[in-house]
Write a protein that holds these residues in place. Structure first.
Motif, short mmCIF file in Angstrom:
data_model
loop_
_atom_site.label_atom_id
_atom_site.label_comp_id
_atom_site.label_asym_id
_atom_site.label_seq_id
_atom_site.Cartn_x
_atom_site.Cartn_y
_atom_site.Cartn_z
N ASN A 138 3.09 -38.82 -16.78
CA ASN A 138 3.89 -38.00 -16.24
C ASN A 138 3.45 -36.60 -16.07
O ASN A 138 4.20 -35.70 -16.04
CB ASN A 138 5.11 -37.95 -17.46
CG ASN A 138 5.95 -39.09 -17.74
OD1 ASN A 138 6.40 -39.90 -16.90
ND2 ASN A 138 6.13 -39.60 -19.01
N GLY A 139 2.23 -36.50 -15.85
CA GLY A 139 1.59 -35.35 -15.36
C GLY A 139 1.95 -34.63 -13.93
O GLY A 139 2.65 -35.28 -13.36
N GLY A 140 1.53 -33.60 -13.93
CA GLY A 140 1.69 -32.81 -12.49
C GLY A 140 1.01 -31.42 -12.79
O GLY A 140 0.42 -31.01 -13.79
N PHE A 141 1.74 -30.57 -11.82
CA PHE A 141 1.37 -29.11 -12.09
C PHE A 141 2.63 -28.20 -11.63
O PHE A 141 3.54 -28.93 -10.91
CB PHE A 141 0.02 -28.84 -11.37
CG PHE A 141 -0.09 -29.34 -9.64
CD1 PHE A 141 0.53 -28.51 -8.76
CD2 PHE A 141 -0.35 -30.41 -9.47
CE1 PHE A 141 0.49 -29.02 -7.52
CE2 PHE A 141 -0.43 -31.00 -8.06
CZ PHE A 141 0.28 -30.22 -7.02
N MET A 142 2.39 -26.93 -12.10
CA MET A 142 3.46 -26.20 -11.89
C MET A 142 2.90 -24.70 -11.77
O MET A 142 1.96 -24.52 -12.35
CB MET A 142 4.44 -26.31 -12.82
CG MET A 142 4.19 -26.06 -14.36
SD MET A 142 5.68 -26.19 -15.37
CE MET A 142 4.71 -25.76 -16.97
N LEU A 143 3.57 -23.76 -11.18
CA LEU A 143 3.22 -22.15 -11.34
C LEU A 143 3.13 -21.92 -12.46
O LEU A 143 3.81 -22.40 -13.80
CB LEU A 143 4.13 -21.48 -10.67
CG LEU A 143 4.28 -21.50 -8.95
CD1 LEU A 143 5.06 -20.50 -8.50
CD2 LEU A 143 3.01 -21.07 -8.69
N ALA A 144 2.31 -20.95 -12.97
CA ALA A 144 1.87 -20.63 -14.15
C ALA A 144 2.26 -19.05 -14.48
O ALA A 144 2.22 -18.56 -15.65
CB ALA A 144 0.26 -20.86 -14.62
N ARG A 145 2.63 -18.61 -13.43
CA ARG A 145 2.89 -16.96 -13.26
C ARG A 145 4.22 -16.77 -12.32
O ARG A 145 4.48 -17.63 -11.63
CB ARG A 145 1.56 -16.23 -12.68
CG ARG A 145 0.21 -16.12 -13.18
CD ARG A 145 -0.64 -15.31 -12.78
NE ARG A 145 -1.97 -15.41 -13.33
CZ ARG A 145 -2.90 -15.00 -12.70
NH1 ARG A 145 -2.58 -14.13 -11.69
NH2 ARG A 145 -4.25 -15.13 -13.22
N ASN A 146 4.63 -15.84 -12.69
CA ASN A 146 5.96 -15.10 -11.65
C ASN A 146 5.57 -15.12 -10.49
O ASN A 146 4.23 -14.71 -10.43
CB ASN A 146 6.42 -13.91 -12.53
CG ASN A 146 7.20 -14.19 -13.67
OD1 ASN A 146 7.32 -15.08 -14.32
ND2 ASN A 146 7.58 -12.95 -14.46
N ILE A 147 6.26 -15.34 -9.57
CA ILE A 147 5.80 -15.10 -8.02
C ILE A 147 5.63 -14.04 -7.70
O ILE A 147 4.60 -13.31 -6.69
CB ILE A 147 6.82 -16.08 -7.10
CG1 ILE A 147 8.14 -15.34 -7.09
CG2 ILE A 147 6.97 -17.52 -7.50
CD1 ILE A 147 8.79 -15.69 -6.17
#
Length: 148
Positions: free
Chosen positions: A67-76
Motif C-alpha cells: 500500500n505504498g506510494g509517495f506524497m508531498l512532505a512540505r507545504n506547497i
C-alpha cells in the motif's frame, strides 16, 4: 539553456502531488509510480529515479510496500522553485572551460558573464514556490485525472 528532462519530471511530479491537496498542506494521499507514469506517459525507470531524489531532498515522503506510494512532505508554499531546480539540475557550470581546455580561457569573459546570468536566473526563481505553479489548480487536477 534548457532544463534537463529529469528536472522537468521532478517539477511535474510535484505539481501533480500538489493538485491532490485540498489546502496548502500535505493531505497524506499516497500516489504510486504507475499513476505518475500513466498520467505523463513516462517510464517507470525515470520516475523511480526522480521520486527517489525528491525523497532524499525531503520534498516528498515515500512509503514502501503493498500500500505504498509517495506524497508531498512540505507545504506547497514552502517548496521554492530555485531550490528544486538547482537540486535536480545539479550545480554544474553552464560553460565548460576545462574539458577540453579552451584556448581562449586566459582572456575570455564568457564563463563569468554566463555564471552571473545563472545566479540571476536562480534569484528570479527564488521568489516563486510550488504554489505559484498552481494558479489553475482545478484545471490542472481535471487534466491530470482525465489523462488515460
Amino acid at each position: 539553456m534548457q532544463l534537463k528532462k529529469y528536472t522537468d519530471y521532478g517539477l511535474r511530479i510535484l505539481m501533480y502531488l500538489a493538485t491532490l491537496e485540498s489546502t496548502d498542506k500535505p493531505s497524506g494521499k499516497l500516489v504510486t509510480i504507475r499513476e505518475i507514469c500513466d498520467t505523463f506517459s513516462l517510464s517507470a525507470n525515470h520516475v523511480n529515479k526522480v521520486v527517489h531524489h525528491l525523497g532524499k531532498l525531503s520534498l516528498i515522503e515515500t512509503r514502501r510496500g503493498k500500500n505504498g506510494g509517495f506524497m508531498l512532505a512540505r507545504n506547497i508554499d514552502a517548496i521554492r522553485l530555485d531550490y528544486v531546480i538547482r537540486q535536480l539540475e545539479g550545480d554544474e557550470a553552464w560553460i565548460e572551460c576545462h574539458k577540453p581546455s579552451c584556448v581562449a580561457l586566459p582572456a575570455c569573459e564568457l564563463n563569468t558573464i554566463v555564471a552571473q546570468g545563472k545566479e540571476l536566473f536562480y534569484q528570479y526563481l527564488n521568489q516563486y514556490t510550488l504554489k505559484d505553479l498552481l494558479k489553475n489548480k482545478a484545471q490542472l487536477r481535471t487534466i491530470f485525472t482525465s489523462t488515460p
